[in-house]
Design a protein around this motif. Structure first.
Motif, PDB file in Angstrom:
ATOM      1  N   LEU A   1      37.573  46.773  61.777  1.00  0.00           N
ATOM      2  CA  LEU A   1      38.645  47.435  61.050  1.00  0.00           C
ATOM      3  C   LEU A   1      39.235  46.007  60.645  1.00  0.00           C
ATOM      4  O   LEU A   1      39.533  45.386  59.229  1.00  0.00           O
ATOM      5  N   MET A   2      40.095  45.661  61.406  1.00  0.00           N
ATOM      6  CA  MET A   2      41.480  44.433  61.262  1.00  0.00           C
ATOM      7  C   MET A   2      40.832  43.495  61.225  1.00  0.00           C
ATOM      8  O   MET A   2      41.097  42.292  60.154  1.00  0.00           O
ATOM      9  N   GLY A   3      39.149  43.607  61.780  1.00  0.00           N
ATOM     10  CA  GLY A   3      38.595  41.685  62.170  1.00  0.00           C
ATOM     11  C   GLY A   3      37.809  41.322  60.481  1.00  0.00           C
ATOM     12  O   GLY A   3      38.040  40.750  60.059  1.00  0.00           O
ATOM     13  N   THR A   4      37.320  42.772  60.301  1.00  0.00           N
ATOM     14  CA  THR A   4      36.585  42.454  58.375  1.00  0.00           C
ATOM     15  C   THR A   4      37.802  42.521  57.100  1.00  0.00           C
ATOM     16  O   THR A   4      37.941  42.087  56.622  1.00  0.00           O
ATOM     17  N   TYR A   5      38.579  43.255  57.897  1.00  0.00           N
ATOM     18  CA  TYR A   5      39.481  43.794  56.237  1.00  0.00           C
ATOM     19  C   TYR A   5      40.856  43.507  56.535  1.00  0.00           C
ATOM     20  O   TYR A   5      41.794  43.900  55.637  1.00  0.00           O
ATOM     21  N   GLY A   6      41.408  43.060  57.618  1.00  0.00           N
ATOM     22  CA  GLY A   6      42.483  42.082  58.279  1.00  0.00           C
ATOM     23  C   GLY A   6      43.386  41.034  57.195  1.00  0.00           C
ATOM     24  O   GLY A   6      44.333  41.283  56.449  1.00  0.00           O
ATOM     25  N   GLN A   7      42.795  40.373  56.230  1.00  0.00           N
ATOM     26  CA  GLN A   7      43.260  39.347  55.882  1.00  0.00           C
ATOM     27  C   GLN A   7      43.288  40.322  53.730  1.00  0.00           C
ATOM     28  O   GLN A   7      43.913  39.918  53.458  1.00  0.00           O
ATOM     29  N   VAL A   8      42.801  41.344  54.202  1.00  0.00           N
ATOM     30  CA  VAL A   8      43.083  42.103  52.786  1.00  0.00           C
ATOM     31  C   VAL A   8      44.501  42.933  52.749  1.00  0.00           C
ATOM     32  O   VAL A   8      45.101  42.930  51.950  1.00  0.00           O
TER      33      VAL A   8
ATOM     34  N   PHE B   1      39.069  43.697  47.557  1.00  0.00           N
ATOM     35  CA  PHE B   1      38.677  43.138  47.225  1.00  0.00           C
ATOM     36  C   PHE B   1      37.129  42.986  46.477  1.00  0.00           C
ATOM     37  O   PHE B   1      36.748  43.480  46.131  1.00  0.00           O
ATOM     38  N   ASP B   2      36.368  41.663  46.981  1.00  0.00           N
ATOM     39  CA  ASP B   2      35.160  41.884  46.528  1.00  0.00           C
ATOM     40  C   ASP B   2      33.652  41.241  47.835  1.00  0.00           C
ATOM     41  O   ASP B   2      34.067  40.792  48.619  1.00  0.00           O
ATOM     42  N   THR B   3      32.980  41.568  47.683  1.00  0.00           N
ATOM     43  CA  THR B   3      31.913  41.800  48.313  1.00  0.00           C
ATOM     44  C   THR B   3      30.552  41.042  47.999  1.00  0.00           C
ATOM     45  O   THR B   3      30.211  41.532  47.332  1.00  0.00           O
ATOM     46  N   GLU B   4      30.657  40.066  48.722  1.00  0.00           N
ATOM     47  CA  GLU B   4      29.364  39.529  48.629  1.00  0.00           C
ATOM     48  C   GLU B   4      28.336  39.118  49.833  1.00  0.00           C
ATOM     49  O   GLU B   4      28.951  38.359  50.470  1.00  0.00           O
ATOM     50  N   HIS B   5      26.813  39.049  49.175  1.00  0.00           N
ATOM     51  CA  HIS B   5      26.233  39.270  50.944  1.00  0.00           C
ATOM     52  C   HIS B   5      26.819  39.673  52.242  1.00  0.00           C
ATOM     53  O   HIS B   5      26.717  38.844  53.381  1.00  0.00           O
ATOM     54  N   GLY B   6      27.588  40.947  52.564  1.00  0.00           N
ATOM     55  CA  GLY B   6      28.230  41.197  53.348  1.00  0.00           C
ATOM     56  C   GLY B   6      29.164  40.170  54.071  1.00  0.00           C
ATOM     57  O   GLY B   6      30.699  40.766  54.665  1.00  0.00           O
ATOM     58  N   ARG B   7      30.096  39.959  52.957  1.00  0.00           N
ATOM     59  CA  ARG B   7      31.363  39.299  53.057  1.00  0.00           C
ATOM     60  C   ARG B   7      32.506  39.793  52.174  1.00  0.00           C
ATOM     61  O   ARG B   7      31.888  39.623  51.356  1.00  0.00           O
ATOM     62  N   ILE B   8      33.602  39.429  52.694  1.00  0.00           N
ATOM     63  CA  ILE B   8      34.561  39.503  51.903  1.00  0.00           C
ATOM     64  C   ILE B   8      34.895  38.018  51.623  1.00  0.00           C
ATOM     65  O   ILE B   8      35.583  37.527  51.558  1.00  0.00           O
ATOM     66  N   VAL B   9      35.032  38.065  49.280  1.00  0.00           N
ATOM     67  CA  VAL B   9      35.583  37.101  49.031  1.00  0.00           C
ATOM     68  C   VAL B   9      36.581  37.955  47.918  1.00  0.00           C
ATOM     69  O   VAL B   9      36.746  39.196  47.956  1.00  0.00           O
ATOM     70  N   ARG B  10      37.110  36.574  47.441  1.00  0.00           N
ATOM     71  CA  ARG B  10      38.197  36.646  46.129  1.00  0.00           C
ATOM     72  C   ARG B  10      39.119  38.360  46.938  1.00  0.00           C
ATOM     73  O   ARG B  10      38.759  39.257  45.814  1.00  0.00           O
ATOM     74  N   VAL B  11      40.124  37.720  47.601  1.00  0.00           N
ATOM     75  CA  VAL B  11      41.017  38.866  48.482  1.00  0.00           C
ATOM     76  C   VAL B  11      42.375  38.709  47.154  1.00  0.00           C
ATOM     77  O   VAL B  11      42.707  37.469  47.410  1.00  0.00           O
ATOM     78  N   ARG B  12      42.865  40.121  46.922  1.00  0.00           N
ATOM     79  CA  ARG B  12      44.165  40.217  45.914  1.00  0.00           C
ATOM     80  C   ARG B  12      44.774  41.195  47.153  1.00  0.00           C
ATOM     81  O   ARG B  12      45.048  42.902  46.458  1.00  0.00           O
ATOM     82  N   PRO B  13      46.053  40.992  47.526  1.00  0.00           N
ATOM     83  CA  PRO B  13      46.483  41.469  48.458  1.00  0.00           C
ATOM     84  C   PRO B  13      47.463  42.518  48.393  1.00  0.00           C
ATOM     85  O   PRO B  13      47.727  42.778  48.179  1.00  0.00           O
ATOM     86  N   TRP B  14      48.259  41.920  46.612  1.00  0.00           N
ATOM     87  CA  TRP B  14      48.718  43.071  46.015  1.00  0.00           C
ATOM     88  C   TRP B  14      48.102  43.807  45.108  1.00  0.00           C
ATOM     89  O   TRP B  14      49.400  44.971  45.622  1.00  0.00           O
ATOM     90  N   GLU B  15      47.239  43.552  44.584  1.00  0.00           N
ATOM     91  CA  GLU B  15      45.957  44.469  44.131  1.00  0.00           C
ATOM     92  C   GLU B  15      46.329  45.723  45.287  1.00  0.00           C
ATOM     93  O   GLU B  15      46.151  47.004  45.470  1.00  0.00           O
ATOM     94  N   ALA B  16      45.465  45.320  46.847  1.00  0.00           N
ATOM     95  CA  ALA B  16      44.812  45.823  47.423  1.00  0.00           C
ATOM     96  C   ALA B  16      46.824  47.225  48.353  1.00  0.00           C
ATOM     97  O   ALA B  16      46.107  47.649  48.646  1.00  0.00           O
ATOM     98  N   MET B  17      47.626  46.992  47.903  1.00  0.00           N
ATOM     99  CA  MET B  17      48.771  46.910  48.672  1.00  0.00           C
ATOM    100  C   MET B  17      49.548  48.322  47.745  1.00  0.00           C
ATOM    101  O   MET B  17      49.727  49.207  48.448  1.00  0.00           O
ATOM    102  N   PHE B  18      49.426  47.331  46.438  1.00  0.00           N
ATOM    103  CA  PHE B  18      49.165  48.612  44.876  1.00  0.00           C
ATOM    104  C   PHE B  18      48.327  49.308  44.764  1.00  0.00           C
ATOM    105  O   PHE B  18      48.124  48.979  43.394  1.00  0.00           O
TER     106      PHE B  18
END
Length: 454
Positions: free
Chosen positions: A93-100, A165-182
């Motif tokens: 969880l944290m290794g993949t989505y910690g940035q989100v 966040f978006d996913t491309e080829h199994g990777r997390i891209v275009r992270v939007r932290p404020w959108e994730a929080m709200f």
């Protein structure tokens, strides 16, 4: 990547990780509730003491502030354990989505330090600051406690409705932290939790004085010690029912499988009854009292609305029905019981400006603190277990996020021992503090040392 990390995890290790997280969260959340609600109740007591000159209010404020300091210290320990467990137990969880979802945890850390700083100032500055300034020094404690709860719950809400966040080829891209929080689950879930925190703190504090009053301690100190926190919790209870309905509608619209588990609905149909009680046996909810069309009406405001059943998803994607259903029943039942208890006091106060005269009221009030905690824990069981088998709903399975390292069972045993020690130490210290009459002698407490408490 997370699936590869969990490839070596056994069922025993997964179970141990889940039990350890459940123990840590279930233990810490009670202290967190007192950290949110108790400062506000203490400030009200201090304000009333200065406004009326009543020494009973001032003594209550001082004692509650000291207990608040103890609970904050112990809560800091359990909160630190939880923060380490997030990374150690769930690297997928944290290794993949910690940035989100890292933003709310960072903001919670800032709120925690603000709360700690002003709590130290508040505890030290009795009579070293003018009364108004001292009370104002407690305001940041209240705001920081509520903010901490808000930030942490937004992270959990994201796990219910992952966005940002978006996913491309199994990777997390275009992270939007404020959108994730709200995220969409944030409004209802955060409000529901913050109100629950005030109810736990209010009913929990009041129950101590209800027991004392049952034992014959009917002086003004114990009477106010019961009435003030009980009133705060009782006033919040009706709002919590409304917010709970809001949260349930969100589940109905966004997590239909969880709703099916909450109500024990196995087959999709229209005009589904509301179940009161019951146990799931062999793919069927038995022994429940059914209110015709009740679930369809409450969930979608239409008595003939369709409700998705557990048959909509494969069996491996279903949460454990009995755990979720019984926890939901307990939460709702206890919530309405506390609402009724508050109404009982309100009716007696409206008629006679006094507590209900029957001892059964105080007996029920003495159990309200435990009831509030059980309702709180039951609500978290519904929230977390009802999301299973997903740790991030619809995106990441819990079994794919767990640490693959062997021996997690021993870690669970160690953490359980630590919490047993913390529980014993906390109860011992709080009981010693409660037995002090009226307060430990200290220069800054001269205004209440002559107040007699029986």
């Amino acid at each position: 990547m997370s699936g590869q990390w969990a490839a070596a995890a056994t069922e025993a290790d997964l179970g141990a990780a889940r039990m350890q997280m459940a123990l840590s969260l279930g233990w810490h959340i009670v202290l967190a509730c007192f950290g949110v609600g108790m400062p506000a109740i203490t400030l009200i007591a201090e304000w009333r003491g200065h406004r009326t000159g009543d020494a009973a209010y001032r003594l209550l404020a001082r004692r509650w502030a000291r207990a608040m300091g103890v609970l904050f210290a112990v809560g800091a320990v359990s909160g630190t354990i939880l923060s380490f467990e997030m990374g150690l137990l769930w690297p997928g969880l944290m290794g993949t989505y910690g940035q989100v979802i890292g933003l709310p945890f960072s903001l919670e850390g800032i709120a925690f330090f603000i709360e700690a700083i002003f709590l130290g100032l508040y505890l030290y500055a009795w009579d070293r600051m003018p009364p108004v300034q001292h009370m104002l020094s407690g305001v940041p404690i209240v705001l920081a406690g509520v903010a901490s709860a808000f930030f942490v719950v937004t992270a959990n809400a994201w796990m219910q409705q992952p966005t940002g966040f978006d996913t491309e080829h199994g990777r997390i891209v275009r992270v939007r932290p404020w959108e994730a929080m709200f995220n969409p689950a944030t409004p209802s879930q955060t409000v529901h939790m913050i109100l629950a925190a005030f109810m736990v703190a209010g009913f929990g504090m009041a129950s101590v004085y209800a027991v004392a009053m049952l034992r014959g301690r009917r002086d003004r100190y114990h009477r106010l010690g019961f009435l003030l926190p009980f009133t705060v919790a009782a006033v919040i209870a009706p709002a919590q029912v409304v917010v709970g309905d809001w949260a349930a509608h969100f589940v109905a619209d966004n997590q239909p499988v969880k709703l099916a588990a909450m109500e024990g609905v196995y087959e999709t149909e229209s005009g589904v009854p509301l179940h009161v009680g019951g146990v799931a046996v062999d793919g069927e909810l038995r022994y429940a009292v059914e209110i015709p069309d009740g679930l369809s009406l409450l969930a979608h405001w239409d008595p003939k609305a369709a409700i998705a059943g557990l048959d909509e998803v494969p069996e491996r994607d279903r949460p454990p029905v009995n755990a979720v259903h019984l926890a939901f029943q307990a939460m709702v039942g206890l919530g309405f019981a506390m609402l009724a208890l508050g109404a009982w006091l309100g009716l007696a106060w409206w008629r006679r400006r006094d507590l209900p005269r029957t001892p059964w009221f105080l007996r029920a009030a003495s159990l309200a603190g435990v009831a509030a905690v059980v309702a709180l824990e039951s609500g978290w069981v519904v929230t977390e277990v009802g999301r299973q088998p997903w740790i991030v709903y619809g995106v990441l399975r819990t079994s794919d996020a767990v640490n693959p390292a062997p021996g997690l069972v021993w870690g669970f045993a160690l953490v359980a021992a630590v919490y047993a020690l913390l529980t014993g130490a906390s109860v011992y210290v709080l009981r010693r503090m409660a037995r002090d009459k009226p307060v430990p002698v200290a220069p800054q407490e001269r205004d209440v040392t002559s107040f007699k408490v029986v």
